[in-house]
Design a protein around this motif. Structure first.
Motif, PDB file in Angstrom:
ATOM      1  N   GLU A   1     -53.878 -86.782  31.309  1.00 35.50           N
ATOM      2  CA  GLU A   1     -54.144 -85.342  31.357  1.00 35.50           C
ATOM      3  C   GLU A   1     -54.594 -84.853  32.731  1.00 35.50           C
ATOM      4  O   GLU A   1     -54.745 -83.645  32.949  1.00 35.50           O
ATOM      5  CB  GLU A   1     -55.180 -84.943  30.300  1.00 35.50           C
ATOM      6  N   ASP A   2     -54.796 -85.770  33.667  1.00 36.41           N
ATOM      7  CA  ASP A   2     -55.070 -85.372  35.046  1.00 36.41           C
ATOM      8  C   ASP A   2     -53.785 -85.073  35.818  1.00 36.41           C
ATOM      9  O   ASP A   2     -53.840 -84.625  36.967  1.00 36.41           O
ATOM     10  CB  ASP A   2     -55.831 -86.488  35.778  1.00 36.41           C
ATOM     11  N   THR A   3     -52.651 -85.321  35.214  1.00 36.73           N
ATOM     12  CA  THR A   3     -51.370 -85.052  35.861  1.00 36.73           C
ATOM     13  C   THR A   3     -51.237 -83.567  36.174  1.00 36.73           C
ATOM     14  O   THR A   3     -51.381 -82.717  35.288  1.00 36.73           O
ATOM     15  CB  THR A   3     -50.207 -85.502  34.964  1.00 36.73           C
ATOM     16  N   ALA A   4     -50.982 -83.264  37.445  1.00 35.59           N
ATOM     17  CA  ALA A   4     -50.897 -81.864  37.883  1.00 35.59           C
ATOM     18  C   ALA A   4     -50.557 -81.833  39.372  1.00 35.59           C
ATOM     19  O   ALA A   4     -50.584 -82.869  40.047  1.00 35.59           O
ATOM     20  CB  ALA A   4     -52.220 -81.149  37.654  1.00 35.59           C
ATOM     21  N   VAL A   5     -50.265 -80.645  39.845  1.00 35.48           N
ATOM     22  CA  VAL A   5     -50.233 -80.412  41.290  1.00 35.48           C
ATOM     23  C   VAL A   5     -51.653 -80.029  41.699  1.00 35.48           C
ATOM     24  O   VAL A   5     -52.255 -79.133  41.107  1.00 35.48           O
ATOM     25  CB  VAL A   5     -49.238 -79.301  41.671  1.00 35.48           C
ATOM     26  N   TYR A   6     -52.163 -80.723  42.705  1.00 34.35           N
ATOM     27  CA  TYR A   6     -53.528 -80.497  43.180  1.00 34.35           C
ATOM     28  C   TYR A   6     -53.488 -79.697  44.472  1.00 34.35           C
ATOM     29  O   TYR A   6     -52.749 -80.034  45.407  1.00 34.35           O
ATOM     30  CB  TYR A   6     -54.235 -81.829  43.388  1.00 34.35           C
ATOM     31  N   TYR A   7     -54.319 -78.654  44.504  1.00 30.16           N
ATOM     32  CA  TYR A   7     -54.363 -77.742  45.638  1.00 30.16           C
ATOM     33  C   TYR A   7     -55.745 -77.770  46.289  1.00 30.16           C
ATOM     34  O   TYR A   7     -56.775 -77.745  45.603  1.00 30.16           O
ATOM     35  CB  TYR A   7     -54.076 -76.317  45.193  1.00 30.16           C
ATOM     36  N   CYS A   8     -55.741 -77.755  47.599  1.00 24.49           N
ATOM     37  CA  CYS A   8     -56.953 -77.596  48.390  1.00 24.49           C
ATOM     38  C   CYS A   8     -57.103 -76.109  48.713  1.00 24.49           C
ATOM     39  O   CYS A   8     -56.096 -75.423  48.978  1.00 24.49           O
ATOM     40  CB  CYS A   8     -56.805 -78.424  49.661  1.00 24.49           C
ATOM     41  N   ALA A   9     -58.330 -75.610  48.693  1.00 24.42           N
ATOM     42  CA  ALA A   9     -58.565 -74.196  48.947  1.00 24.42           C
ATOM     43  C   ALA A   9     -59.831 -74.018  49.773  1.00 24.42           C
ATOM     44  O   ALA A   9     -60.752 -74.831  49.706  1.00 24.42           O
ATOM     45  CB  ALA A   9     -58.683 -73.433  47.632  1.00 24.42           C
ATOM     46  N   GLY A  10     -59.867 -72.919  50.542  1.00 21.90           N
ATOM     47  CA  GLY A  10     -61.029 -72.654  51.376  1.00 21.90           C
ATOM     48  C   GLY A  10     -61.437 -71.197  51.345  1.00 21.90           C
ATOM     49  O   GLY A  10     -60.610 -70.305  51.090  1.00 21.90           O
ATOM     50  N   ARG A  11     -62.697 -70.985  51.590  1.00 24.35           N
ATOM     51  CA  ARG A  11     -63.215 -69.615  51.689  1.00 24.35           C
ATOM     52  C   ARG A  11     -64.414 -69.633  52.612  1.00 24.35           C
ATOM     53  O   ARG A  11     -65.088 -70.654  52.762  1.00 24.35           O
ATOM     54  CB  ARG A  11     -63.612 -69.080  50.315  1.00 24.35           C
ATOM     55  N   LEU A  12     -64.698 -68.480  53.188  1.00 24.96           N
ATOM     56  CA  LEU A  12     -65.855 -68.369  54.061  1.00 24.96           C
ATOM     57  C   LEU A  12     -67.133 -68.300  53.235  1.00 24.96           C
ATOM     58  O   LEU A  12     -67.132 -67.777  52.118  1.00 24.96           O
ATOM     59  CB  LEU A  12     -65.733 -67.128  54.943  1.00 24.96           C
ATOM     60  N   LEU A  13     -68.169 -68.812  53.794  1.00 23.44           N
ATOM     61  CA  LEU A  13     -69.515 -68.680  53.249  1.00 23.44           C
ATOM     62  C   LEU A  13     -69.692 -69.485  51.961  1.00 23.44           C
ATOM     63  O   LEU A  13     -69.411 -70.652  51.902  1.00 23.44           O
ATOM     64  CB  LEU A  13     -69.868 -67.205  53.067  1.00 23.44           C
ATOM     65  N   SER A  14     -70.134 -68.829  50.895  1.00 27.74           N
ATOM     66  CA  SER A  14     -70.661 -69.558  49.745  1.00 27.74           C
ATOM     67  C   SER A  14     -69.579 -70.220  48.920  1.00 27.74           C
ATOM     68  O   SER A  14     -68.449 -69.770  48.833  1.00 27.74           O
ATOM     69  CB  SER A  14     -71.475 -68.620  48.866  1.00 27.74           C
ATOM     70  N   MET A  15     -69.967 -71.296  48.290  1.00 29.35           N
ATOM     71  CA  MET A  15     -69.105 -72.042  47.397  1.00 29.35           C
ATOM     72  C   MET A  15     -68.915 -71.281  46.093  1.00 29.35           C
ATOM     73  O   MET A  15     -69.815 -70.606  45.623  1.00 29.35           O
ATOM     74  CB  MET A  15     -69.759 -73.388  47.114  1.00 29.35           C
ATOM     75  N   THR A  16     -67.742 -71.405  45.498  1.00 31.24           N
ATOM     76  CA  THR A  16     -67.494 -70.806  44.209  1.00 31.24           C
ATOM     77  C   THR A  16     -66.523 -71.675  43.416  1.00 31.24           C
ATOM     78  O   THR A  16     -65.766 -72.461  43.995  1.00 31.24           O
ATOM     79  CB  THR A  16     -66.927 -69.377  44.350  1.00 31.24           C
ATOM     80  N   THR A  17     -66.563 -71.530  42.107  1.00 32.05           N
ATOM     81  CA  THR A  17     -65.612 -72.232  41.254  1.00 32.05           C
ATOM     82  C   THR A  17     -64.464 -71.338  40.823  1.00 32.05           C
ATOM     83  O   THR A  17     -63.582 -71.770  40.100  1.00 32.05           O
ATOM     84  CB  THR A  17     -66.303 -72.777  40.003  1.00 32.05           C
ATOM     85  N   THR A  18     -64.500 -70.097  41.269  1.00 33.78           N
ATOM     86  CA  THR A  18     -63.523 -69.099  40.833  1.00 33.78           C
ATOM     87  C   THR A  18     -62.278 -69.148  41.698  1.00 33.78           C
ATOM     88  O   THR A  18     -62.357 -69.029  42.921  1.00 33.78           O
ATOM     89  CB  THR A  18     -64.135 -67.693  40.900  1.00 33.78           C
ATOM     90  N   LEU A  19     -61.135 -69.263  41.083  1.00 35.01           N
ATOM     91  CA  LEU A  19     -59.866 -69.364  41.806  1.00 35.01           C
ATOM     92  C   LEU A  19     -59.660 -68.174  42.734  1.00 35.01           C
ATOM     93  O   LEU A  19     -59.259 -68.339  43.888  1.00 35.01           O
ATOM     94  CB  LEU A  19     -58.738 -69.469  40.786  1.00 35.01           C
ATOM     95  N   THR A  20     -59.944 -66.988  42.233  1.00 41.25           N
ATOM     96  CA  THR A  20     -59.694 -65.786  43.030  1.00 41.25           C
ATOM     97  C   THR A  20     -60.652 -65.637  44.193  1.00 41.25           C
ATOM     98  O   THR A  20     -60.451 -64.782  45.055  1.00 41.25           O
ATOM     99  CB  THR A  20     -59.769 -64.534  42.148  1.00 41.25           C
ATOM    100  N   GLY A  21     -61.676 -66.459  44.231  1.00 45.16           N
ATOM    101  CA  GLY A  21     -62.628 -66.392  45.323  1.00 45.16           C
ATOM    102  C   GLY A  21     -62.159 -67.060  46.599  1.00 45.16           C
ATOM    103  O   GLY A  21     -62.803 -66.934  47.636  1.00 45.16           O
ATOM    104  N   TYR A  22     -61.052 -67.774  46.544  1.00 45.48           N
ATOM    105  CA  TYR A  22     -60.563 -68.523  47.704  1.00 45.48           C
ATOM    106  C   TYR A  22     -59.450 -67.761  48.409  1.00 45.48           C
ATOM    107  O   TYR A  22     -58.520 -67.256  47.780  1.00 45.48           O
ATOM    108  CB  TYR A  22     -60.089 -69.906  47.271  1.00 45.48           C
ATOM    109  N   ASN A  23     -59.548 -67.710  49.728  1.00 48.62           N
ATOM    110  CA  ASN A  23     -58.596 -66.965  50.528  1.00 48.62           C
ATOM    111  C   ASN A  23     -57.456 -67.826  51.061  1.00 48.62           C
ATOM    112  O   ASN A  23     -56.378 -67.327  51.354  1.00 48.62           O
ATOM    113  CB  ASN A  23     -59.316 -66.339  51.732  1.00 48.62           C
ATOM    114  N   TYR A  24     -57.750 -69.105  51.228  1.00 49.17           N
ATOM    115  CA  TYR A  24     -56.811 -69.995  51.908  1.00 49.17           C
ATOM    116  C   TYR A  24     -56.422 -71.131  50.975  1.00 49.17           C
ATOM    117  O   TYR A  24     -57.285 -71.734  50.329  1.00 49.17           O
ATOM    118  CB  TYR A  24     -57.446 -70.554  53.184  1.00 49.17           C
TER     119      TYR A  24
END
Length: 123
Positions: A89-112
């Motif tokens: 069940e870990d099978t998937a495409v894995y994406y790296c993401a970045g955002r300025l400042l604070s950490m978040t778990t929200t997908l829409t919070g990442y810009n890059y």
């Protein structure tokens, strides 16, 4: 602009391990909070793990807690995801993401976002 390039995906048997890496270029790496997300076929992209700009704080999805470890190397501008005890069940495409400042778990919070790397776990 920030560019992220993932590597390290592949095919592994259940119970095995993989280490994903993400190379980050562009904006000052140390200003970025970073995360890993994944998307399985037919499912929405979901949060996996995140790490704060200095590596002092991490957060994990319940489904990977105790099996996956996120880390960053601010000298090499990389973020990694060590994945142990892998399950089908870990099978998937894995994406790296970045955002300025604070950490978040929200997908829409990442810009890059990176382009993704495929992880396939066979049973």
């Amino acid at each position: 602009q920030v560019q992220l390039v993932e590597s390290g995906g592949g095919l592994v048997q259940a119970g095995g391990s993989l280490k994903l890496s993400c190379a980050v270029t562009g904006r000052a790496f140390s200003n970025l909070a970073l995360g890993w997300f994944r998307q399985a076929p037919g499912k929405e992209r979901e949060f996996v793990a995140a790490i704060s700009w200095n590596g002092g704080t991490t957060n994990y999805a319940d489904s990977v807690k105790g099996r996956f470890t996120i880390s960053r190397d601010n000298a090499r501008n990389t973020v990694s995801l060590q994945m142990n005890s892998l399950k089908p069940e870990d099978t998937a495409v894995y994406y790296c993401a970045g955002r300025l400042l604070s950490m978040t778990t929200t997908l829409t919070g990442y810009n890059y976002w990176g382009q993704g790397t495929q992880v396939t776990v066979s049973s």
